[in-house]
Structure formats: C-alpha cells, structure tokens
Design an enzyme around this catalytic site. Structure first.
Site, PDB file in Angstrom:
ATOM      1  N   ASP A   1       0.833  -1.212   0.000  1.00 46.11           N
ATOM      2  CA  ASP A   1       0.000   0.000   0.000  1.00 46.11           C
ATOM      3  C   ASP A   1       0.863   1.257   0.000  1.00 46.11           C
ATOM      4  O   ASP A   1       0.506   2.264  -0.618  1.00 46.11           O
ATOM      5  CB  ASP A   1      -0.932  -0.002   1.216  1.00 46.11           C
ATOM      6  CG  ASP A   1      -2.229  -0.747   0.919  1.00 46.11           C
ATOM      7  OD1 ASP A   1      -2.861  -0.459  -0.116  1.00 46.11           O
ATOM      8  OD2 ASP A   1      -2.611  -1.628   1.711  1.00 46.11           O
TER       9      ASP A   1
ATOM     10  N   HIS B   1      -5.245   2.948   3.550  1.00 45.35           N
ATOM     11  CA  HIS B   1      -5.044   1.509   3.781  1.00 45.35           C
ATOM     12  C   HIS B   1      -3.770   1.275   4.590  1.00 45.35           C
ATOM     13  O   HIS B   1      -3.773   0.556   5.589  1.00 45.35           O
ATOM     14  CB  HIS B   1      -4.937   0.751   2.457  1.00 45.35           C
ATOM     15  CG  HIS B   1      -6.149   0.864   1.584  1.00 45.35           C
ATOM     16  ND1 HIS B   1      -6.164   0.476   0.275  1.00 45.35           N
ATOM     17  CD2 HIS B   1      -7.395   1.345   1.833  1.00 45.35           C
ATOM     18  CE1 HIS B   1      -7.356   0.700  -0.250  1.00 45.35           C
ATOM     19  NE2 HIS B   1      -8.119   1.237   0.680  1.00 45.35           N
TER      20      HIS B   1
ATOM     21  N   TYR C   1      -3.459  -0.452   8.743  1.00 48.19           N
ATOM     22  CA  TYR C   1      -2.749  -1.603   9.338  1.00 48.19           C
ATOM     23  C   TYR C   1      -2.087  -1.190  10.644  1.00 48.19           C
ATOM     24  O   TYR C   1      -2.043  -1.966  11.602  1.00 48.19           O
ATOM     25  CB  TYR C   1      -1.691  -2.158   8.371  1.00 48.19           C
ATOM     26  CG  TYR C   1      -2.272  -2.674   7.080  1.00 48.19           C
ATOM     27  CD1 TYR C   1      -3.112  -3.800   7.066  1.00 48.19           C
ATOM     28  CD2 TYR C   1      -1.998  -2.043   5.868  1.00 48.19           C
ATOM     29  CE1 TYR C   1      -3.652  -4.256   5.882  1.00 48.19           C
ATOM     30  CE2 TYR C   1      -2.546  -2.505   4.680  1.00 48.19           C
ATOM     31  CZ  TYR C   1      -3.369  -3.604   4.685  1.00 48.19           C
ATOM     32  OH  TYR C   1      -3.915  -4.060   3.523  1.00 48.19           O
TER      33      TYR C   1
ATOM     34  N   GLU D   1      -2.466  -4.266  -7.553  1.00 48.41           N
ATOM     35  CA  GLU D   1      -3.813  -4.076  -6.991  1.00 48.41           C
ATOM     36  C   GLU D   1      -4.613  -5.377  -6.938  1.00 48.41           C
ATOM     37  O   GLU D   1      -5.359  -5.621  -5.998  1.00 48.41           O
ATOM     38  CB  GLU D   1      -4.611  -3.065  -7.840  1.00 48.41           C
ATOM     39  CG  GLU D   1      -4.015  -1.665  -7.935  1.00 48.41           C
ATOM     40  CD  GLU D   1      -4.459  -0.761  -6.805  1.00 48.41           C
ATOM     41  OE1 GLU D   1      -5.028  -1.273  -5.827  1.00 48.41           O
ATOM     42  OE2 GLU D   1      -4.221   0.459  -6.901  1.00 48.41           O
TER      43      GLU D   1
ATOM     44  N   GLU E   1      -9.506  -1.970  -3.562  1.00 50.79           N
ATOM     45  CA  GLU E   1      -8.494  -2.462  -4.502  1.00 50.79           C
ATOM     46  C   GLU E   1      -9.168  -3.047  -5.744  1.00 50.79           C
ATOM     47  O   GLU E   1      -8.617  -2.985  -6.843  1.00 50.79           O
ATOM     48  CB  GLU E   1      -7.587  -3.530  -3.867  1.00 50.79           C
ATOM     49  CG  GLU E   1      -6.915  -3.159  -2.546  1.00 50.79           C
ATOM     50  CD  GLU E   1      -6.020  -1.931  -2.568  1.00 50.79           C
ATOM     51  OE1 GLU E   1      -6.045  -1.172  -3.545  1.00 50.79           O
ATOM     52  OE2 GLU E   1      -5.295  -1.721  -1.570  1.00 50.79           O
TER      53      GLU E   1
END
Lengths: 138, 324
Positions: B72, B106, B110, B164, B198
């Site tokens: 990402d 994104h 995380y 992606e 995505e």
C-alpha cells in the site's frame, strides 16, 4: 429457441463472456442515444453489477430503461448476475435486484468475464432451461 | 512586470460538467461514496480473539499485515502517482489522486490494527522483517522497476493492476481465514473495505490500459500481452516462495496458492486477457469465498444446487428509476 440479451459497459467483461459462450445475443447499448433491443420472444438477461458499498446503483441505468418497457419485461424468463466477490455482500447484486423486481429466478452468478467452468455451466444450463420452459409452455 | 513567455501548455481547470470518458465519473462516484477511515471499525473488539492465537499465529499475522502495508505504501507514494503523466483526461488524474490517497488510508489502517492488538516490540520486529525478507523485497523491487519514470507507460499500468489485483492476495487470505474461523472478525471487516477499494482500483486501471492499447498496432499489443504474462509468471514465482515461507507451518500453503491462481486470473481479466491458471488449480476453499462475500451464497439454478430458487429478498434499489 429463445433469446439472450446482455449489458456490458465499456470495460467489456460481460461482452467477453458472451463472445466465449458462442450463443447469438443482443447487447443493450451503453449510450442512451443508441437503439434498444426489442425482443419478440422470451429471453434470459445477463447483467453486470455496479453497486456502491451500500448496494445502490447495482443495476445499470440502461438496463433499467430496457426493463421499464412492459412488453419487453413480460418476455424476461430469468437473469444471470455478474460481479466480483471482492465487493462482498453486493457481489452480483444486480441479478438479485432484477429477479425481485421482475419476479423471475436468478439462474446463475459469475465473476467478471467468467471462467471456463462458468461458460460451460451457462451454456448447458441455458439449453436445459429453455427445453424446460418450452415444455411448460407447450 | 512582464508576463512570462508561454512555453508550456495552458494551465486548465478541470470541468466535471464536460466528461470525455463516462468511466471517470462513474469510478469517481463509487470511490468517493465508498470512502472510509479505520476509526469506523471497532478493532478493539478483536483484543480477546487476538489473545486466543498462538505466538506463531500472531507473528504470522503481523508479518502478513506488514507485507500488505509495504504494498500500500508503494502504491500510495509511487504507483498511483506514476500513472498521472499518462492520464488521458483531467478526470482520470482526479481519480488517480483519489486512489493514491486511499492507498495511504489503507497503509495507515494496518498501523491502527497494530496499535490496537500488538506490542511495539512485536511490530518493530515485523517491520524489520519486511525490510529483510528476500521474497517481499524482490516483488516490491520488480514492481518499482516498472513504475520507474523511464518505463513504458503501458507496462506501468500492467504492473499497477498486478499489484492491486494479485500481489495483495497472499496477505488478504489470512484475515479471511481467521474470519472463517470466527477470529479477528473486526480486522476482517476492515480488510474487506480494503479489498473492495483495490477491486475498483484494479478494474479502473485495467480499463484505462485496455483503452490505451486499443489503437496500438497489433505487434505492439502482442508484445505487451507477452510482457504481462511473463511478469505474472515472475511475480507468481516470488509469491509462491513468499507464501510457502509464511504459511507452511500452518499447513495452509496449497490453500493459499489456489487463492493466488484465482486472483491472478482475475487480474489478467482486468487487463482484458484470458486466464493463465486452469480451473482445477483455482478451486478456492469455499470458506474463504464465503468470508470474502458473506451473505452471498452461490447461485446455481441450472445445476439445482445452492439457494437459487429464492426469488430475491428486499434489496436497495433506486425506485425513482423503475417505472413499475
């Protein structure tokens, strides 16, 4: 023999599936100015899904326009929904929306341009479905 | 003061009421309606579930999410911006900047999972691991090489679609696996939001690729197709090693590979190409498919299996569009 009608946007996934099926089919045009197919016999509709996260906008506007014509709608026998499982619960939702609106069954679902397995299932399934339909109508 | 000489193109304001490509507006609308932030997902509800994982399962999970963070990060800072000079319309540029920003969301999300579930030490170790893991580094370098400004603009799009629509899935598998076992279900909800984004990114960039090559001479198109399949082979090879290293201990490698084959074929479809992996190698564990698209059972009216004879339940439609 009955008909097959489909919608495919300019990205062409559904059009590629239909080409691989090798069954004569009419395309609902992308541009509103172009003429709509006018089916004269019963048909199955193949429709991709363009829903947002909440499921809105699943059925393309041109498909809604096509089905808004009562004689056209009366000949619809079943729908095959296309989409992408990555969209979660809205996967192939357009098939469900059309089925609910038009009171016909969702016959099958596939992702994007379909796999070899999908193409074999749809080809065999349509054949069987039309034979059953004909025996019901006879 | 004198005006500067007009040596460059006229700066132009974007006009969203003059659209050259309807796909730009359609995708812009989808992406903006789907906008989200990690704060909307109650990740702290996974704390108890996290405690039920073994040490090895936790290390695996943190490493997988760190690997996803790297992809990402690349797509945010290099991949999506590298497509801007090749954009065919001002609206495509706007969509690409949206894609770039969502990749940043994104990558940031995380870290939200980490700060909710893990210790600083565990996370620091995983980031160090991501810089040293040869397979993760190799796939990142291979993609970055195609993103390089001197690379072919068509090949850049191919590499972007593969990132992606293919490279993420060795990682996305794990939260779907946990979710299918009723573990880390809120983390899985967040990952599903990423997967949804995505999917649109891969679709859109793949569509722009198809449009871009439409008018190329046939030999050039054949070269690009050969390049795409060859890059997919190289990336798959790295992914197979990466997958084995991560998942062998849990005995999941073959299951993950089926998921990789399935997603590789979908990535190629985004470019308008046919499948590479045969159907029998793409039979994804049904529990993983169900975790991907919950509430959406398999319909197969034709073969009489599944829940197909149910004729629609209430679904969201725009009634103003339907006359009946």
């Amino acid at each position: 023999m009955a008909g097959l009608i489909y919608y495919s946007s300019v990205s062409g996934n559904t059009a590629r599936l239909v080409a691989a099926l090798g069954i004569q089919a009419d395309r609902i045009p992308v541009r509103p100015a172009d003429p709509m197919p006018a089916p004269a016999r019963p048909y199955v509709l193949i429709c991709p899904t363009f829903a947002d996260g909440a499921g809105r906008g699943a059925v393309p506007k041109q498909v809604i326009r096509f089905l808004n014509d009562p004689p056209t709608r009366a000949l619809l026998r079943g729908v095959i929904g296309a989409g992408n499982r990555n969209f979660g619960a809205t996967f192939a939702l357009s098939g469900d929306v059309i089925a609910a609106k038009c009171n016909v069954p969702v016959l099958y679902r596939f992702e994007m341009a379909g796999t070899e397995t999908d193409i074999a299932c749809i080809r065999a399934g349509l054949d069987k479905f039309w034979r059953t339909e004909c025996s019901i109508m006879a | 003061m004198k005006d500067l000489p007009h040596t460059t193109a006229v700066p132009r304001a974007i006009n969203w009421n003059r659209i050259q490509d309807d796909k730009d507006l359609e995708v812009w609308n989808r992406l903006t309606v789907n906008f989200w932030l990690p704060e909307k997902v109650p990740l702290s509800n996974d704390v108890q579930s996290w405690a039920t994982l073994t040490d090895a399962e936790r290390t695996l999970t943190i490493r997988v999410l760190t690997g996803l963070t790297l992809l990402d990060t690349i797509q945010n800072t290099v991949g999506a911006p590298s497509l801007l000079p090749d954009a065919q319309t001002p609206h495509e540029e706007a969509v690409l900047t949206n894609i770039a920003f969502m990749e940043a969301v994104h990558a940031r999300s995380y870290s939200s999972i980490f700060s909710t579930l893990c210790s600083t030490k565990e996370v620091d170790e995983a980031f160090r691991w991501s810089e040293e893991n040869p397979h993760l580094q190799a796939k990142s370098r291979l993609i970055l090489q195609e993103y390089n400004a001197t690379a072919d603009p068509y090949k850049r799009k191919i590499a972007s679609v593969f990132l992606e629509s293919f490279l993420f899935y060795s990682g996305f598998y794990l939260p779907m696996y946990w979710s299918s076992r009723a573990k880390l279900t809120n983390t899985a909800d967040l990952i599903r939001l990423i997967i949804r984004d995505e999917a649109i990114h891969g679709y859109y960039i793949g569509y722009k690729f198809q449009r871009a090559i439409e008018h190329l001479p046939e030999p050039k198109r054949a070269d690009l197709k050969e390049f795409a399949f060859s890059l997919m082979f190289d990336l798959y090879d790295l992914e197979a090693h990466y997958t084995a290293e991560l998942y062998d201990d849990l005995g999941l490698t073959e299951d993950v590979k089926a998921f990789l084959h399935y997603n590789a074929n979908k990535a190629l479809q985004n470019l308008g190409y046919e499948a590479l992996f045969p159907a029998q190698s793409c039979e994804v564990n049904p529990a993983i498919l169900a975790a991907l698209s919950p509430d959406s059972e398999n319909h197969d009216f034709f073969s009489g299996s599944g829940s197909s004879y149910v004729i629609g339940k209430a679904v969201a439609t725009e009634d103003e569009d339907w006359d009946f």
